[in-house]
Design a protein around this motif. Structure first.
Motif, PDB file in Angstrom:
ATOM      1  N   HIS A 172       7.208  -0.066  -0.499  1.00  0.00           N
ATOM      2  CA  HIS A 172       7.518   1.069  -1.374  1.00  0.00           C
ATOM      3  C   HIS A 172       6.318   1.354  -2.268  1.00  0.00           C
ATOM      4  O   HIS A 172       5.362   0.574  -2.340  1.00  0.00           O
ATOM      5  N   ASP A 173       6.372   2.491  -2.967  1.00  0.00           N
ATOM      6  CA  ASP A 173       5.231   2.892  -3.798  1.00  0.00           C
ATOM      7  C   ASP A 173       5.376   2.507  -5.264  1.00  0.00           C
ATOM      8  O   ASP A 173       4.507   2.817  -6.087  1.00  0.00           O
ATOM      9  N   ARG A 181       9.038   6.524  -3.068  1.00  0.00           N
ATOM     10  CA  ARG A 181       8.977   6.545  -1.603  1.00  0.00           C
ATOM     11  C   ARG A 181       8.929   5.146  -1.001  1.00  0.00           C
ATOM     12  O   ARG A 181       8.432   4.200  -1.611  1.00  0.00           O
ATOM     13  N   CYS A 182       9.451   5.037   0.217  1.00  0.00           N
ATOM     14  CA  CYS A 182       9.339   3.807   1.011  1.00  0.00           C
ATOM     15  C   CYS A 182       8.726   4.155   2.361  1.00  0.00           C
ATOM     16  O   CYS A 182       8.839   5.277   2.852  1.00  0.00           O
ATOM     17  N   CYS A 201      12.403  -0.972   8.539  1.00  0.00           N
ATOM     18  CA  CYS A 201      11.382  -1.756   7.847  1.00  0.00           C
ATOM     19  C   CYS A 201      10.420  -2.366   8.865  1.00  0.00           C
ATOM     20  O   CYS A 201      10.752  -2.526  10.040  1.00  0.00           O
ATOM     21  N   ARG A 252       4.817  -3.614  -2.640  1.00  0.00           N
ATOM     22  CA  ARG A 252       4.308  -2.322  -3.087  1.00  0.00           C
ATOM     23  C   ARG A 252       3.009  -1.973  -2.368  1.00  0.00           C
ATOM     24  O   ARG A 252       2.199  -2.855  -2.061  1.00  0.00           O
ATOM     25  N   TRP A 271       6.237   7.949   5.031  1.00  0.00           N
ATOM     26  CA  TRP A 271       6.897   7.678   3.765  1.00  0.00           C
ATOM     27  C   TRP A 271       8.119   8.590   3.614  1.00  0.00           C
ATOM     28  O   TRP A 271       8.075   9.772   3.965  1.00  0.00           O
ATOM     29  N   ARG A 274      13.415   8.586  -1.998  1.00  0.00           N
ATOM     30  CA  ARG A 274      14.785   8.124  -2.228  1.00  0.00           C
ATOM     31  C   ARG A 274      15.768   9.261  -1.942  1.00  0.00           C
ATOM     32  O   ARG A 274      16.882   9.024  -1.473  1.00  0.00           O
ATOM     33  N   TRP A 310      16.104  -1.301  -2.515  1.00  0.00           N
ATOM     34  CA  TRP A 310      15.083  -0.391  -3.027  1.00  0.00           C
ATOM     35  C   TRP A 310      15.717   0.885  -3.567  1.00  0.00           C
ATOM     36  O   TRP A 310      15.364   1.356  -4.652  1.00  0.00           O
ATOM     37  N   CYS A 315      13.394  -3.440  -7.343  1.00  0.00           N
ATOM     38  CA  CYS A 315      12.050  -3.739  -6.863  1.00  0.00           C
ATOM     39  C   CYS A 315      11.060  -3.623  -8.033  1.00  0.00           C
ATOM     40  O   CYS A 315      11.410  -3.171  -9.106  1.00  0.00           O
TER      41      CYS A 315
END
Length: 315
Positions: A172-173, A181-182, A201, A252, A271, A274, A310, A315
């Motif tokens: 994630h960012d 974002r992930c 993932c 991250r 990316w 959420r 997340w 996180c």
């Protein structure tokens, strides 16, 4: 993780009572009063459940209710809180009214803690036995021993159930709120479904001489060319397909860093906000490459557990 949700296949209420595995007299007596889970190795280790909605009921039978002689000796799984021992056997499934055959992947998240633990443990043991009929050291055939918890060859060489550690990470960012974002990937080996594309993932096996955290760094770099930091452990669960332990992490990364996928591993990676992940979980269409609809990891996987952590800001 006390007080927090656990990954779906990391739940159990059994006392494994390992000291009973080498007590033939106790095991023989326990078998007569046991609850028995029947798994069919000829049908991907399926078992029987009752019910149409969660929680489904895993069907256990008495030792006298088995449809035929099992393919293997009974495997002792443990003792229930009420004191009743639980075993598993490999056998064609009995024909019982109101039941259906299921795979653990399909229903693991729909089972109670008790049933999830029984099914997961039994399938992990079954899959190990199916693949270890011969000693890797001598090539000689092996036989089940210690109530299903080891195998022994004619010379006394013993092997124990193997679990292969693998890491899985939600990258994630670090940004809070709906615009955080992930990074998810579409694996190159996954079967395609017209109009849909699954993203999950990033994951991979821990290599010899490597820590789980080092595997996170290496796998993310190899698969998408992105460097990660702030690696945090989130939980683990068995993934007995056939015999992995999934070690879950959150990490991250810089969302502006270029993504360079390894095409042998990852077909696409991107990316997601959420907002997009929440929409997909609500069964709203989120479009990805080629106009396909985004599919997220299946509910029994630790991948979806990580996505939820997340999404909820853990996180």
């Amino acid at each position: 993780m006390t007080g927090e949700p656990a990954p779906p296949l990391a739940r159990s209420t059994l006392d494994r009572a390992a000291h009973r595995r080498t007590d033939p007299g106790w095991l023989a007596e326990a078998w007569e009063q046991a609850r028995v889970l029947v798994l069919d190795s000829a049908d991907e280790g399926r078992a029987l459940v009752r019910g149409a909605a969660a929680p489904l009921e895993l069907v256990l039978v008495g030792p006298g209710e088995l449809p035929e002689v099992p393919r293997s000796v009974p495997m002792f799984l443990g003792i229930e809180p009420d004191g009743v021992p639980v075993f598993a056997v490999d056998s064609p499934l009995p024909e019982l009214a109101g039941t259906r055959r299921v795979n653990l992947r399909e229903v693991g998240h729909l089972l109670t803690d008790r049933d999830a633990g029984i099914f997961t443990t039994a399938l992990a043991l079954l899959n190990w036995h199916v693949r270890h009929g011969y000693s890797s050291s001598t090539g000689h055939p092996t036989q089940v021993d210690e109530a299903g918890w080891s195998r022994v060859d004619p010379g006394g060489g013993r092997i124990w159930p193997r679990t292969d550690p693998a890491m899985i990470v939600l990258v994630h960012d670090g940004v809070a709120g709906p615009d955080g974002r992930c990074l998810l990937g579409n694996n190159a080996t996954w079967p395609s479904t017209p109009g849909q594309r699954r993203y999950s993932c990033l994951a991979g096996y821990v290599e010899p001489g490597e820590s789980a955290e080092a595997a996170v760094l290496r796998e993310v770099r190899e698969e998408v060319g992105v460097a990660v930091e702030e690696i945090g452990y989130a939980g683990s669960q068995s993934w007995p397909f056939p015999g992995s332990l999934m070690l879950g992490f959150l990490a991250r990364a810089d969302a502006d860093a270029p993504i360079r996928v390894d095409p042998a591993e990852i077909a696409h990676a991107r990316w997601f906000t959420r907002r997009e992940i929440g929409a997909a979980l609500a069964d709203e269409p989120v479009r990805v490459e080629g106009g396909d609809r985004l599919l997220l990891p299946p509910p029994s996987s630790i991948a979806l557990f990580l996505v939820h952590r997340w999404l909820d800001g853990h996180c």
